[in-house]
Design a protein around this motif. Structure first.
Motif, mmCIF file in Angstrom:
data_model
loop_
_atom_site.group_PDB
_atom_site.id
_atom_site.type_symbol
_atom_site.label_atom_id
_atom_site.label_comp_id
_atom_site.label_asym_id
_atom_site.label_seq_id
_atom_site.Cartn_x
_atom_site.Cartn_y
_atom_site.Cartn_z
ATOM 1 N N ASN A 59 -79.017 -55.043 -38.655
ATOM 2 C CA ASN A 59 -80.121 -55.981 -38.878
ATOM 3 C C ASN A 59 -79.701 -57.237 -39.628
ATOM 4 O O ASN A 59 -80.455 -58.213 -39.691
ATOM 5 N N ASN B 40 -88.993 -61.531 -28.397
ATOM 6 C CA ASN B 40 -89.910 -61.478 -29.545
ATOM 7 C C ASN B 40 -89.217 -61.050 -30.829
ATOM 8 O O ASN B 40 -89.740 -60.234 -31.593
ATOM 9 N N THR B 41 -88.013 -61.613 -31.087
ATOM 10 C CA THR B 41 -87.326 -61.284 -32.330
ATOM 11 C C THR B 41 -87.877 -62.132 -33.467
ATOM 12 O O THR B 41 -88.305 -63.261 -33.283
ATOM 13 N N ALA B 42 -87.862 -61.562 -34.660
ATOM 14 C CA ALA B 42 -88.320 -62.281 -35.845
ATOM 15 C C ALA B 42 -87.668 -61.653 -37.067
ATOM 16 O O ALA B 42 -87.209 -60.498 -37.030
ATOM 17 N N ARG C 298 -87.093 -59.689 -40.372
ATOM 18 C CA ARG C 298 -87.674 -58.444 -40.893
ATOM 19 C C ARG C 298 -88.320 -57.575 -39.814
ATOM 20 O O ARG C 298 -89.017 -56.609 -40.103
ATOM 21 N N GLN C 299 -88.084 -57.918 -38.564
ATOM 22 C CA GLN C 299 -88.617 -57.090 -37.488
ATOM 23 C C GLN C 299 -87.773 -55.834 -37.335
ATOM 24 O O GLN C 299 -86.544 -55.880 -37.409
ATOM 25 N N ALA D 152 -87.589 -54.397 -31.237
ATOM 26 C CA ALA D 152 -87.752 -55.496 -30.283
ATOM 27 C C ALA D 152 -87.553 -54.952 -28.879
ATOM 28 O O ALA D 152 -86.784 -54.001 -28.660
#
Length: 296
Positions: free
Chosen positions: A7, A28-30, A32-33, A36
């Motif tokens: 991460n 749709n990665t972000a 603190r995700q 995915a």
């Protein structure tokens, strides 16, 4: 199927880049995700600490994991194939050829420790206690292993340990802290791991093949050219290529001489000299392109 990947840290970006190049675009990665999706509806990504990934795979939270061999060995057994794996072992499916480093035994340069045998009854500090214990058992030395969580290289200088087992890539940190390598404990790089019970899953093989195709394409180039048919043997001598060339008849040149189109995959380091030699044997219209993926 879920793939656990780092991460953050030095393995995060190259791992995501490899997955993208293999065709597994992450959506749709972000920041603190934790999870995915990918363009493959059957494949999702789990973001985790590199050190935790082996356990996530063993426990079934993920089917595949991408992390360093050092982390996998520290967490438990690693097998080269499913046939030799114990129930809790991870199977090493593929060396991904980045994140290379060494786990080494080191001691103060001006100290009394010059060999592994000098550490009989001594104290060794490390962030990798399991790998370190296995190493000392293997060499037949009884040492006291102390687990630390950071700044391992400082412990010999504050009388916490006589030596350390730590990760090094260039050796610079060891030199700065006046530590000398006594022995290599483990050579590590980033690997694709799986649980033994999913190794034969077709989707696992699909992912492994996709990643392997990217690695196979690194350092390779695709050459295309036209050449006189009469000179084809000379062209082949210049570029034997991977598995031979693809040769196709094309229209004759302006002088009525038979021509062929030749396509071939070659090593990048051979391209510079090959072009000059190909021109000497009559090749024209030489085109060099990069290769994104190569399934051998």
């Amino acid at each position: 199927m879920r793939i656990a990947v780092p991460n953050k840290g030095r393995l995060h970006d190259p791992t995501l880049s490899l997955l993208e190049r293999a065709g597994l675009h992450i959506e749709n990665t972000a920041d603190r995700q934790l999870y995915a999706d990918t363009v493959d509806p059957d494949v999702s990504i789990l973001f985790a600490r590199a050190a935790d990934i082996p356990e996530y795979v063993r426990d079934g939270a993920a089917d595949l994991g991408i992390t360093g061999l050092d982390q996998a060995e520290e967490s438990g057994g690693v097998a080269a194939d499913a046939g030799s794996a114990d129930e809790d072992d991870l199977v090493d499916l593929l060396d991904l050829d980045y994140g290379s480093c060494r786990l080494v035994l080191a001691a103060p340069e001006d100290g009394d420790v010059e060999s592994v045998a000098d550490l009989q009854g001594a104290t060794v500090a490390t962030e990798f206690p399991n790998v370190t214990r296995e190493y000392f058992d293997r060499v037949g030395v009884d040492a006291d292993i102390v687990t630390v969580t950071g700044a391992t290289e400082l412990t010999p200088h504050v009388d916490m340990a006589d030596a350390i087992v730590d990760i090094t890539s260039t050796g610079t940190t060891l030199k700065v802290n006046r530590l000398a390598v006594i022995d290599d404990v483990l050579d590590s790089s980033v690997r694709l791991f799986a649980r033994s019970d999913v190794v034969d899953d077709p989707k696992v093989e699909q992912v492994r093949t996709a990643l392997e195709s990217v690695l196979a394409a690194d350092g390779r180039r695709y050459l295309m050219m036209n050449a006189p048919k009469a000179n084809l043997d000379a062209v082949r001598d210049v570029i034997p290529g991977l598995g031979g060339q693809t040769v196709m008849d094309v229209e004759a040149d302006e002088n009525g001489n038979g021509m062929v189109a030749v396509h071939v995959v070659v090593d990048e380091r051979d391209v510079f000299e090959a072009i000059a030699e190909l021109k000497e044997v009559g090749a024209t219209g030489i085109l060099v392109t990069e290769i994104e993926r190569l399934v051998e």
